[in-house]
Design a protein around this motif. Structure first.
Motif, mmCIF file in Angstrom:
data_model
loop_
_atom_site.group_PDB
_atom_site.id
_atom_site.type_symbol
_atom_site.label_atom_id
_atom_site.label_comp_id
_atom_site.label_asym_id
_atom_site.label_seq_id
_atom_site.Cartn_x
_atom_site.Cartn_y
_atom_site.Cartn_z
ATOM 1 N N SER A 31 0.842 -1.194 0.000
ATOM 2 C CA SER A 31 0.000 0.000 0.000
ATOM 3 C C SER A 31 0.880 1.247 0.000
ATOM 4 O O SER A 31 1.991 1.235 0.549
ATOM 5 N N PRO A 32 0.413 2.319 -0.602
ATOM 6 C CA PRO A 32 1.186 3.563 -0.590
ATOM 7 C C PRO A 32 1.493 4.030 0.826
ATOM 8 O O PRO A 32 2.548 4.608 1.079
ATOM 9 N N GLU A 33 0.554 3.784 1.770
ATOM 10 C CA GLU A 33 0.758 4.208 3.151
ATOM 11 C C GLU A 33 1.914 3.457 3.793
ATOM 12 O O GLU A 33 2.728 4.040 4.514
ATOM 13 N N LEU A 34 1.998 2.143 3.530
ATOM 14 C CA LEU A 34 3.093 1.349 4.097
ATOM 15 C C LEU A 34 4.433 1.793 3.520
ATOM 16 O O LEU A 34 5.411 1.949 4.256
ATOM 17 N N VAL A 35 4.478 1.997 2.223
ATOM 18 C CA VAL A 35 5.727 2.420 1.580
ATOM 19 C C VAL A 35 6.164 3.787 2.097
ATOM 20 O O VAL A 35 7.343 4.014 2.352
ATOM 21 N N ASP A 36 5.204 4.691 2.263
ATOM 22 C CA ASP A 36 5.542 6.032 2.746
ATOM 23 C C ASP A 36 6.079 5.986 4.167
ATOM 24 O O ASP A 36 7.057 6.680 4.494
ATOM 25 N N LEU A 37 5.468 5.147 5.026
ATOM 26 C CA LEU A 37 5.951 5.013 6.403
ATOM 27 C C LEU A 37 7.365 4.439 6.428
ATOM 28 O O LEU A 37 8.247 4.954 7.130
ATOM 29 N N LEU A 38 7.581 3.377 5.647
ATOM 30 C CA LEU A 38 8.904 2.759 5.594
ATOM 31 C C LEU A 38 9.930 3.726 5.034
ATOM 32 O O LEU A 38 11.048 3.838 5.549
ATOM 33 N N LYS A 39 9.561 4.453 3.996
ATOM 34 C CA LYS A 39 10.483 5.409 3.388
ATOM 35 C C LYS A 39 10.898 6.486 4.383
ATOM 36 O O LYS A 39 12.091 6.785 4.532
#
Length: 262
Positions: A128-136
């Motif tokens: 999900s974009p939210e997961l990628v953004d948090l990890l990034k």
């Protein structure tokens, strides 16, 4: 940590700058060198560090991300080998020196794209974009040499962290991700060998493992406790040291436990 580095340097009678300019280049130093006294009794443990302010951290990340040598890699279950997260080409070194906001934003965008691609390929699902953004966001803050310097100073070593290398490790169910920071550390100037900055190394390699970058806690970055694991090693490059550590990393990924294999 800069003030602590300056304090350390002031106490050294024969060393006017970090690393010392007249380090004796003797390869035999790598033979049976004992762990530094501060770590001999406990080569594994935990210590507290502090992440840099957001904007400083983003600039530091961009500098590492666009470096000439690839230093940021990705590992997940089932991958035969770790994969680089950095582009094959980036801004010129002149632009990197400026580190303007455009360069930082470019690093942010390319890193996001690379993370999404590697997670999708390794885990078989589009994150999900939210997961990628948090990890990034958390990975950009975690991938810093500051934690290596903090470790060295905490353990009363020289304030140097040579050949820094960063590995993002993601679990198959995407419930957990860690940043593993590797580098060579030294207790004394005589431990450092190598005639160029990018080739300097010591007999001691440390792995610093971050907290869970995908933690649901919004306060995870406020208390940045890292697990450290240090060992005597015969290796000319940090890449070789990471490859030697790979069996332990894979075991931790497999069983989801880090403490037993750090």
């Amino acid at each position: 940590w800069r003030g602590r580095v300056q304090s350390w340097a002031a106490r050294q009678p024969n060393c006017k700058r970090m690393g010392c300019s007249q380090v004796k280049q003797v390869e035999s130093l790598f033979s049976k060198e004992p762990l530094p006294a501060s770590l001999a009794a406990a080569s594994r443990g935990k210590f507290q560090s502090q992440l840099p302010p957001s904007e400083e951290g983003r600039r530091d990340f961009a500098r590492i991300f666009f470096a000439d040598q690839r230093k940021i890699f990705f590992l997940a279950p089932g991958m035969p080998s770790m994969r680089p997260l950095q582009p094959t080409g980036g801004p010129s070194s002149a632009h990197i020196g400026d580190l303007n906001e455009q360069v930082v934003e470019r690093a942010d965008a390319l890193f996001t794209e690379s993370l999404s691609l590697q997670i999708a390929q390794a885990c078989g699902t589009i994150p999900s974009p939210e997961l990628v953004d948090l990890l990034k966001q958390r990975a950009m803050a975690a991938l810093t040499v500051n934690v290596g310097i903090d470790f060295a100073l905490t353990m009363k070593l020289m304030p140097t962290f040579l050949q820094p290398f960063f590995l993002i490790v993601v679990m198959a169910d995407l419930s957990e991700a860690r940043a593993a920071t590797y580098g060579f550390v030294a207790e004394k100037p005589k431990h450092i060998v190598g005639d160029r900055p990018e080739s300097k190394r010591t007999p001691f390699c440390v792995r610093l493992l971050s907290p869970n970058l995908l933690s649901s806690s919004a306060d995870v970055a406020k208390s940045w406790e890292l697990q450290y694991s240090m060992r005597e090693i015969r290796s000319a490059t940090i890449m070789q040291a990471v490859e030697m550590d790979m069996p332990k990393l894979r075991e931790s990924i497999s069983n989801g436990r880090w403490e037993d294999h750090s």
